[in-house]
Design a protein around this motif. Structure first.
Motif, PDB file in Angstrom:
ATOM      1  N   MET A   1      40.131  35.110 -19.140  1.00  0.00           N
ATOM      2  CA  MET A   1      39.418  33.957 -19.701  1.00  0.00           C
ATOM      3  C   MET A   1      39.146  32.927 -18.587  1.00  0.00           C
ATOM      4  SD  MET A   1      40.343  31.962 -23.189  1.00  0.00           S
ATOM      5  CE  MET A   1      41.674  30.935 -22.656  1.00  0.00           C
ATOM      6  N   ILE A   2      38.033  32.254 -18.677  1.00  0.00           N
ATOM      7  CA  ILE A   2      37.695  31.222 -17.686  1.00  0.00           C
ATOM      8  C   ILE A   2      38.298  29.877 -18.125  1.00  0.00           C
ATOM      9  CG2 ILE A   2      35.548  32.361 -16.993  1.00  0.00           C
ATOM     10  CD1 ILE A   2      34.174  29.957 -18.644  1.00  0.00           C
ATOM     11  N   SER A   3      38.378  28.942 -17.186  1.00  0.00           N
ATOM     12  CA  SER A   3      38.912  27.616 -17.509  1.00  0.00           C
ATOM     13  C   SER A   3      37.859  26.820 -18.280  1.00  0.00           C
ATOM     14  CB  SER A   3      39.280  26.882 -16.226  1.00  0.00           C
ATOM     15  OG  SER A   3      38.103  26.584 -15.499  1.00  0.00           O
ATOM     16  N   SER A   4      38.331  25.836 -19.049  1.00  0.00           N
ATOM     17  CA  SER A   4      37.370  24.992 -19.766  1.00  0.00           C
ATOM     18  C   SER A   4      36.571  24.139 -18.778  1.00  0.00           C
ATOM     19  CB  SER A   4      38.075  24.115 -20.805  1.00  0.00           C
ATOM     20  OG  SER A   4      39.072  23.363 -20.200  1.00  0.00           O
ATOM     21  N   GLU A   5      37.144  23.857 -17.593  1.00  0.00           N
ATOM     22  CA  GLU A   5      36.407  23.093 -16.569  1.00  0.00           C
ATOM     23  C   GLU A   5      35.188  23.882 -16.096  1.00  0.00           C
ATOM     24  OE1 GLU A   5      39.783  23.163 -16.669  1.00  0.00           O
ATOM     25  OE2 GLU A   5      39.738  21.081 -17.381  1.00  0.00           O
ATOM     26  N   LEU A   6      35.400  25.184 -15.823  1.00  0.00           N
ATOM     27  CA  LEU A   6      34.276  26.031 -15.391  1.00  0.00           C
ATOM     28  C   LEU A   6      33.235  26.122 -16.497  1.00  0.00           C
ATOM     29  CD1 LEU A   6      32.811  27.991 -13.519  1.00  0.00           C
ATOM     30  CD2 LEU A   6      34.350  29.808 -14.321  1.00  0.00           C
ATOM     31  N   PHE A   7      33.722  26.287 -17.733  1.00  0.00           N
ATOM     32  CA  PHE A   7      32.810  26.371 -18.875  1.00  0.00           C
ATOM     33  C   PHE A   7      31.941  25.109 -18.957  1.00  0.00           C
ATOM     34  CE2 PHE A   7      32.117  25.525 -23.476  1.00  0.00           C
ATOM     35  CZ  PHE A   7      31.245  26.573 -23.721  1.00  0.00           C
ATOM     36  N   LYS A   8      32.587  23.932 -18.846  1.00  0.00           N
ATOM     37  CA  LYS A   8      31.840  22.671 -18.929  1.00  0.00           C
ATOM     38  C   LYS A   8      30.855  22.541 -17.769  1.00  0.00           C
ATOM     39  CE  LYS A   8      35.441  20.117 -21.339  1.00  0.00           C
ATOM     40  NZ  LYS A   8      36.563  19.175 -21.130  1.00  0.00           N
ATOM     41  N   GLN A   9      31.298  22.986 -16.570  1.00  0.00           N
ATOM     42  CA  GLN A   9      30.427  22.913 -15.386  1.00  0.00           C
ATOM     43  C   GLN A   9      29.160  23.737 -15.609  1.00  0.00           C
ATOM     44  OE1 GLN A   9      32.334  24.412 -11.795  1.00  0.00           O
ATOM     45  NE2 GLN A   9      30.323  24.627 -10.844  1.00  0.00           N
ATOM     46  N   VAL A  10      29.328  24.951 -16.133  1.00  0.00           N
ATOM     47  CA  VAL A  10      28.159  25.806 -16.386  1.00  0.00           C
ATOM     48  C   VAL A  10      27.286  25.187 -17.474  1.00  0.00           C
ATOM     49  CG1 VAL A  10      27.410  28.066 -17.223  1.00  0.00           C
ATOM     50  CG2 VAL A  10      29.269  27.913 -15.562  1.00  0.00           C
ATOM     51  N   MET A  11      27.924  24.677 -18.534  1.00  0.00           N
ATOM     52  CA  MET A  11      27.148  24.149 -19.661  1.00  0.00           C
ATOM     53  C   MET A  11      26.344  22.896 -19.299  1.00  0.00           C
ATOM     54  SD  MET A  11      27.305  26.345 -21.872  1.00  0.00           S
ATOM     55  CE  MET A  11      26.184  25.450 -22.932  1.00  0.00           C
ATOM     56  N   ARG A  12      26.780  22.191 -18.238  1.00  0.00           N
ATOM     57  CA  ARG A  12      26.008  21.026 -17.793  1.00  0.00           C
ATOM     58  C   ARG A  12      24.618  21.441 -17.303  1.00  0.00           C
ATOM     59  NH1 ARG A  12      28.712  16.273 -16.477  1.00  0.00           N
ATOM     60  NH2 ARG A  12      27.687  15.965 -14.492  1.00  0.00           N
ATOM     61  N   HIS A  13      24.427  22.712 -17.027  1.00  0.00           N
ATOM     62  CA  HIS A  13      23.129  23.216 -16.568  1.00  0.00           C
ATOM     63  C   HIS A  13      22.254  23.716 -17.720  1.00  0.00           C
ATOM     64  CE1 HIS A  13      24.046  22.890 -12.263  1.00  0.00           C
ATOM     65  NE2 HIS A  13      25.278  22.930 -12.740  1.00  0.00           N
ATOM     66  N   TRP A  14      22.735  23.507 -18.933  1.00  0.00           N
ATOM     67  CA  TRP A  14      21.971  23.877 -20.132  1.00  0.00           C
ATOM     68  C   TRP A  14      21.320  22.605 -20.663  1.00  0.00           C
ATOM     69  CZ3 TRP A  14      20.408  27.913 -23.006  1.00  0.00           C
ATOM     70  CH2 TRP A  14      20.106  27.697 -24.353  1.00  0.00           C
ATOM     71  N   ALA A  15      19.975  22.577 -20.665  1.00  0.00           N
ATOM     72  CA  ALA A  15      19.268  21.394 -21.174  1.00  0.00           C
ATOM     73  C   ALA A  15      19.054  21.535 -22.673  1.00  0.00           C
ATOM     74  CB  ALA A  15      17.923  21.248 -20.475  1.00  0.00           C
ATOM     75  N   SER A  16      19.188  20.438 -23.394  1.00  0.00           N
ATOM     76  CA  SER A  16      18.945  20.525 -24.834  1.00  0.00           C
ATOM     77  C   SER A  16      18.230  19.284 -25.349  1.00  0.00           C
ATOM     78  CB  SER A  16      20.253  20.738 -25.601  1.00  0.00           C
ATOM     79  OG  SER A  16      21.274  19.983 -25.031  1.00  0.00           O
ATOM     80  N   THR A  17      17.530  19.485 -26.437  1.00  0.00           N
ATOM     81  CA  THR A  17      16.899  18.357 -27.130  1.00  0.00           C
ATOM     82  C   THR A  17      17.982  17.566 -27.841  1.00  0.00           C
ATOM     83  OG1 THR A  17      14.784  19.480 -27.453  1.00  0.00           O
ATOM     84  CG2 THR A  17      15.341  17.755 -29.033  1.00  0.00           C
ATOM     85  N   VAL A  18      17.909  16.253 -27.724  1.00  0.00           N
ATOM     86  CA  VAL A  18      18.894  15.391 -28.397  1.00  0.00           C
ATOM     87  C   VAL A  18      18.451  15.183 -29.851  1.00  0.00           C
ATOM     88  CG1 VAL A  18      20.073  13.171 -28.355  1.00  0.00           C
ATOM     89  CG2 VAL A  18      19.362  14.248 -26.201  1.00  0.00           C
ATOM     90  N   THR A  19      19.403  15.362 -30.755  1.00  0.00           N
ATOM     91  CA  THR A  19      19.119  15.122 -32.173  1.00  0.00           C
ATOM     92  C   THR A  19      20.115  14.116 -32.731  1.00  0.00           C
ATOM     93  OG1 THR A  19      20.594  16.696 -33.314  1.00  0.00           O
ATOM     94  CG2 THR A  19      18.587  17.611 -32.334  1.00  0.00           C
ATOM     95  N   ILE A  20      19.750  13.493 -33.821  1.00  0.00           N
ATOM     96  CA  ILE A  20      20.723  12.773 -34.646  1.00  0.00           C
ATOM     97  C   ILE A  20      20.809  13.533 -35.955  1.00  0.00           C
ATOM     98  CG2 ILE A  20      21.186  10.672 -35.961  1.00  0.00           C
ATOM     99  CD1 ILE A  20      20.083   9.061 -33.617  1.00  0.00           C
ATOM    100  N   VAL A  21      22.035  14.007 -36.249  1.00  0.00           N
ATOM    101  CA  VAL A  21      22.289  14.721 -37.505  1.00  0.00           C
ATOM    102  C   VAL A  21      22.808  13.685 -38.501  1.00  0.00           C
ATOM    103  CG1 VAL A  21      23.676  16.493 -38.633  1.00  0.00           C
ATOM    104  CG2 VAL A  21      22.746  16.907 -36.344  1.00  0.00           C
ATOM    105  N   THR A  22      22.029  13.452 -39.546  1.00  0.00           N
ATOM    106  CA  THR A  22      22.410  12.469 -40.560  1.00  0.00           C
ATOM    107  C   THR A  22      22.933  13.195 -41.799  1.00  0.00           C
ATOM    108  OG1 THR A  22      20.173  12.472 -41.435  1.00  0.00           O
ATOM    109  CG2 THR A  22      20.696  10.780 -39.794  1.00  0.00           C
ATOM    110  N   THR A  23      23.646  12.443 -42.626  1.00  0.00           N
ATOM    111  CA  THR A  23      24.134  13.036 -43.867  1.00  0.00           C
ATOM    112  C   THR A  23      24.273  11.961 -44.931  1.00  0.00           C
ATOM    113  OG1 THR A  23      25.817  14.517 -44.813  1.00  0.00           O
ATOM    114  CG2 THR A  23      26.604  12.801 -43.309  1.00  0.00           C
ATOM    115  N   ARG A  24      24.444  12.401 -46.162  1.00  0.00           N
ATOM    116  CA  ARG A  24      24.687  11.476 -47.277  1.00  0.00           C
ATOM    117  C   ARG A  24      25.736  12.082 -48.197  1.00  0.00           C
ATOM    118  NH1 ARG A  24      21.867   7.467 -50.127  1.00  0.00           N
ATOM    119  NH2 ARG A  24      20.016   7.770 -48.842  1.00  0.00           N
TER     120      ARG A  24
END
Ligand code: FMN
Length: 163
Positions: A1-24
């Motif tokens: 298994m890889i470290s969570s630090e490596l996982f976060k480092q790789v995921m920083r290179h994933w671009a995503s659209t920012v959303t606001i998830v609302t609920t009621r």
């Protein structure tokens, strides 16, 4: 298994659209900034969002069984920060224009587009719950706009179309 630090480092290179998830849930409206969103099925239209169990939003989605994914535009960056809890002195919906569509979850009037969903399944996934929603209403509100992006720990705008 890889470290969570490596996982976060790789995921920083994933671009995503920012959303606001609302609920009621009954008379309570709420929501959070989220990028853990994915389209799932086209027939019937279904999407998923991953919501941390420690958030205030989580029990409200469980209770109300609805959520609306609002895609943000760059001018809504301050709202993204507010809904990410970075401006704790500000009420989430203060001076925010919104309306109800099919489910009653807030549809943000200034969003790029929205998907208004009813929860059909909730999957336990460690520190998150994956909520799968059936889309009951949707619309592109500002077709001439590009989305607000999150990449490498910062907000970005699209650089332009490649030919
Ligand atoms: C760019 C960005 C993306 C985020 N994506 C998610 C996400 O997909 N799921 C999640 O549970 N929290 C996500 N968060 C964190 C929540 O927005 C944050 O924990 C928020 O304060 C939760 O609010 P609440 O506890 O009042 O509900 C994200 C934050 C940022 C800044």
């Amino acid at each position: 298994m890889i470290s969570s630090e490596l996982f976060k480092q790789v995921m920083r290179h994933w671009a995503s659209t920012v959303t606001i998830v609302t609920t009621r849930a009954d008379d309570t409206i709420y929501g959070l900034t989220a990028t853990a969103f994915a389209p799932l099925n086209a027939e019937p239209p279904e999407v998923l969002v991953c919501i941390n169990k420690r958030t205030r939003t989580h029990p409200l989605i469980e209770q109300g069984s609805v959520f609306c994914v609002n895609f943000l535009v760059p001018e809504l960056k301050p709202l993204s920060e507010r809904f990410a809890g970075r401006r704790p002195d500000e009420e989430r919906f203060a001076n925010v224009r919104f309306r109800s569509e099919a489910t009653g979850a807030p549809v943000l009037s200034d969003a790029l587009a929205y998907l208004d969903c009813r929860v059909v399944r909730a999957l336990d996934a460690g520190e998150h719950t994956i909520f799968i929603g059936r889309v009951e209403a949707a619309e592109v509100l500002r077709p001439e706009h590009a989305p607000l992006l999150y990449f490498h720990g910062h907000y970005h705008v699209l650089g332009g179309r490649l030919e």
